[in-house]
Design a protein around this motif. Structure first.
Motif, mmCIF file in Angstrom:
data_model
loop_
_atom_site.group_PDB
_atom_site.id
_atom_site.type_symbol
_atom_site.label_atom_id
_atom_site.label_comp_id
_atom_site.label_asym_id
_atom_site.label_seq_id
_atom_site.Cartn_x
_atom_site.Cartn_y
_atom_site.Cartn_z
ATOM 1 N N LEU A 98 0.824 -1.206 0.000
ATOM 2 C CA LEU A 98 0.000 0.000 0.000
ATOM 3 C C LEU A 98 0.861 1.261 0.000
ATOM 4 O O LEU A 98 0.552 2.235 -0.700
ATOM 5 C CB LEU A 98 -0.931 0.000 1.217
ATOM 6 N N VAL A 99 1.942 1.266 0.776
ATOM 7 C CA VAL A 99 2.851 2.417 0.780
ATOM 8 C C VAL A 99 3.368 2.694 -0.628
ATOM 9 O O VAL A 99 3.403 3.842 -1.087
ATOM 10 C CB VAL A 99 4.025 2.182 1.754
ATOM 11 N N ALA A 100 3.766 1.624 -1.328
ATOM 12 C CA ALA A 100 4.262 1.791 -2.697
ATOM 13 C C ALA A 100 3.164 2.290 -3.625
ATOM 14 O O ALA A 100 3.395 3.154 -4.483
ATOM 15 C CB ALA A 100 4.824 0.464 -3.203
ATOM 16 N N ALA A 101 1.946 1.759 -3.461
ATOM 17 C CA ALA A 101 0.830 2.162 -4.323
ATOM 18 C C ALA A 101 0.502 3.639 -4.143
ATOM 19 O O ALA A 101 0.235 4.349 -5.115
ATOM 20 C CB ALA A 101 -0.397 1.306 -4.026
ATOM 21 N N VAL A 102 0.525 4.121 -2.888
ATOM 22 C CA VAL A 102 0.218 5.519 -2.612
ATOM 23 C C VAL A 102 1.343 6.422 -3.108
ATOM 24 O O VAL A 102 1.108 7.462 -3.733
ATOM 25 C CB VAL A 102 -0.014 5.735 -1.100
ATOM 26 N N SER A 103 2.586 6.028 -2.840
ATOM 27 C CA SER A 103 3.729 6.887 -3.168
ATOM 28 C C SER A 103 3.990 6.965 -4.660
ATOM 29 O O SER A 103 4.282 8.038 -5.195
ATOM 30 C CB SER A 103 4.988 6.357 -2.465
ATOM 31 N N GLY A 104 3.915 5.818 -5.336
ATOM 32 C CA GLY A 104 4.252 5.798 -6.754
ATOM 33 C C GLY A 104 3.069 5.980 -7.672
ATOM 34 O O GLY A 104 3.201 6.528 -8.764
ATOM 35 N N GLY A 105 1.897 5.521 -7.234
ATOM 36 C CA GLY A 105 0.737 5.550 -8.120
ATOM 37 C C GLY A 105 0.026 6.878 -8.208
ATOM 38 O O GLY A 105 -0.675 7.149 -9.164
ATOM 39 N N GLN A 106 0.168 7.712 -7.192
ATOM 40 C CA GLN A 106 -0.408 9.057 -7.158
ATOM 41 C C GLN A 106 -1.939 9.055 -7.233
ATOM 42 O O GLN A 106 -2.542 10.056 -7.606
ATOM 43 C CB GLN A 106 0.141 9.907 -8.310
ATOM 44 N N GLY A 107 -2.575 7.945 -6.873
ATOM 45 C CA GLY A 107 -4.029 7.904 -6.870
ATOM 46 C C GLY A 107 -4.575 8.205 -5.490
ATOM 47 O O GLY A 107 -3.841 8.511 -4.549
ATOM 48 N N SER A 108 -5.898 8.119 -5.338
ATOM 49 C CA SER A 108 -6.529 8.318 -4.045
ATOM 50 C C SER A 108 -6.198 7.142 -3.127
ATOM 51 O O SER A 108 -5.770 6.076 -3.575
ATOM 52 C CB SER A 108 -8.041 8.420 -4.211
ATOM 53 N N ILE A 109 -6.425 7.328 -1.825
ATOM 54 C CA ILE A 109 -6.170 6.253 -0.868
ATOM 55 C C ILE A 109 -7.050 5.048 -1.182
ATOM 56 O O ILE A 109 -6.596 3.901 -1.175
ATOM 57 C CB ILE A 109 -6.421 6.739 0.573
ATOM 58 N N ARG A 110 -8.318 5.290 -1.491
ATOM 59 C CA ARG A 110 -9.227 4.177 -1.789
ATOM 60 C C ARG A 110 -8.777 3.420 -3.033
ATOM 61 O O ARG A 110 -8.731 2.178 -3.039
ATOM 62 C CB ARG A 110 -10.647 4.699 -1.975
ATOM 63 N N ALA A 111 -8.437 4.156 -4.076
ATOM 64 C CA ALA A 111 -7.977 3.506 -5.311
ATOM 65 C C ALA A 111 -6.667 2.761 -5.066
ATOM 66 O O ALA A 111 -6.455 1.669 -5.613
ATOM 67 C CB ALA A 111 -7.807 4.538 -6.416
ATOM 68 N N VAL A 150 5.660 -3.208 -8.606
ATOM 69 C CA VAL A 150 4.479 -3.233 -9.474
ATOM 70 C C VAL A 150 3.412 -2.282 -8.954
ATOM 71 O O VAL A 150 2.679 -1.653 -9.743
ATOM 72 C CB VAL A 150 3.931 -4.670 -9.581
ATOM 73 N N ALA A 151 3.310 -2.141 -7.629
ATOM 74 C CA ALA A 151 2.296 -1.256 -7.044
ATOM 75 C C ALA A 151 2.492 0.195 -7.452
ATOM 76 O O ALA A 151 1.548 0.991 -7.406
ATOM 77 C CB ALA A 151 2.312 -1.378 -5.521
ATOM 78 N N CYS A 152 3.695 0.552 -7.855
ATOM 79 C CA CYS A 152 3.958 1.922 -8.328
ATOM 80 C C CYS A 152 3.452 2.157 -9.751
ATOM 81 O O CYS A 152 3.649 3.237 -10.306
ATOM 82 C CB CYS A 152 5.465 2.209 -8.266
ATOM 83 N N ARG A 153 2.828 1.135 -10.325
ATOM 84 C CA ARG A 153 2.291 1.186 -11.692
ATOM 85 C C ARG A 153 3.366 1.560 -12.724
ATOM 86 O O ARG A 153 3.196 2.499 -13.518
ATOM 87 C CB ARG A 153 1.121 2.178 -11.789
#
Length: 237
Positions: A98-111, A150-153
């Protein structure tokens, strides 16, 4: 997708990367081979901006990113794994992703949460989701390292010896995950000493030696190259 033009990275008098040219097309799986000390990890650090170039240019999707900082390159779509996994050991597998998804993906917390769940499932870690990362086996640590990247898209995924230390069966499992990531659209550059894994996955191989690419082409052609056999495989040309 990626282009390095006359790139040099020197540490004082030591020329680790020396006037290197490299291009990676969208959809490639490029395997990078080379003996220890050839400059492979330094090459990744230059692509990510961890090490600034001493000379030359780095371009990503046609944009000059030579002076971009590492986090900017991550948010532009370049992700990586490390030879030695670097989890947040006290956090759960899901929290790491989740940390990687938030930091790299730049989407909302829910997304980001929804995407993190998808990545955990893709990388075969669903049954370990709530386990602290510090309690994982080597294979699961490798899966987690891949999951964070991968979570960083990433549009471009850099894999640094991710198969090292695994058994043949574990390597096969990891290879299937990497193929799944590639099918989802990621272009991959993969440094590896496990040659049979690269040979099965790569569309192209390049061999780094003395800070330069000495051979590039199809896996069969590169592995048959007398220069490669001499400097990497230890077989006289």
């Amino acid at each position: 997708m990626l282009e390095l033009v006359s790139v040099r990275r020197h540490f004082g008098p030591l020329k680790v990367i020396d006037d290197l040219d490299l291009s990676v097309a969208k959809g490639d799986v490029l395997g990078i081979l080379g003996p220890n000390g050839a400059g492979k990890t330094t090459l990744f650090n230059v692509i990510l901006g961890v090490h600034p170039v001493s000379a030359g240019h780095v371009r990503f999707e046609g944009r000059d990113i030579t002076r971009k900082r590492p986090w900017s390159r991550c948010q532009m779509g370049i992700g990586r794994t490390y030879q030695v996994p670097k989890p947040f050991s006290h956090m759960s597998v899901f929290e790491n992703v989740l940390v990687a998804a938030v930091s790299g993906g730049q989407g909302s917390i829910r997304a980001s949460r929804d995407w993190a769940v998808e990545v955990v499932e893709l990388t075969g870690l669903a049954h370990r989701m709530e386990r602290p990362a510090g309690e994982l086996s080597l294979l699961d640590l490798k899966r987690l390292e891949l999951a964070k990247a991968v979570a960083c898209r990433p549009k471009l995924l850099l894999l640094d010896e991710i198969a090292g230390g695994l058994t043949d069966m574990e390597c096969d499992e990891l290879l299937e995950i990497i193929r799944g990531v590639h099918r989802q659209g990621a272009t991959i550059v993969w440094i590896e000493h496990v040659i049979h894994a690269l040979r099965r996955a790569a569309t192209r191989l390049a061999v780094l030696y003395g800070g330069k690419i000495i051979s590039s082409g199809t896996p069969d052609a590169v592995l048959a190259d007398p220069r490669v056999r001499e400097v990497y495989l230890g077989v006289e040309a």
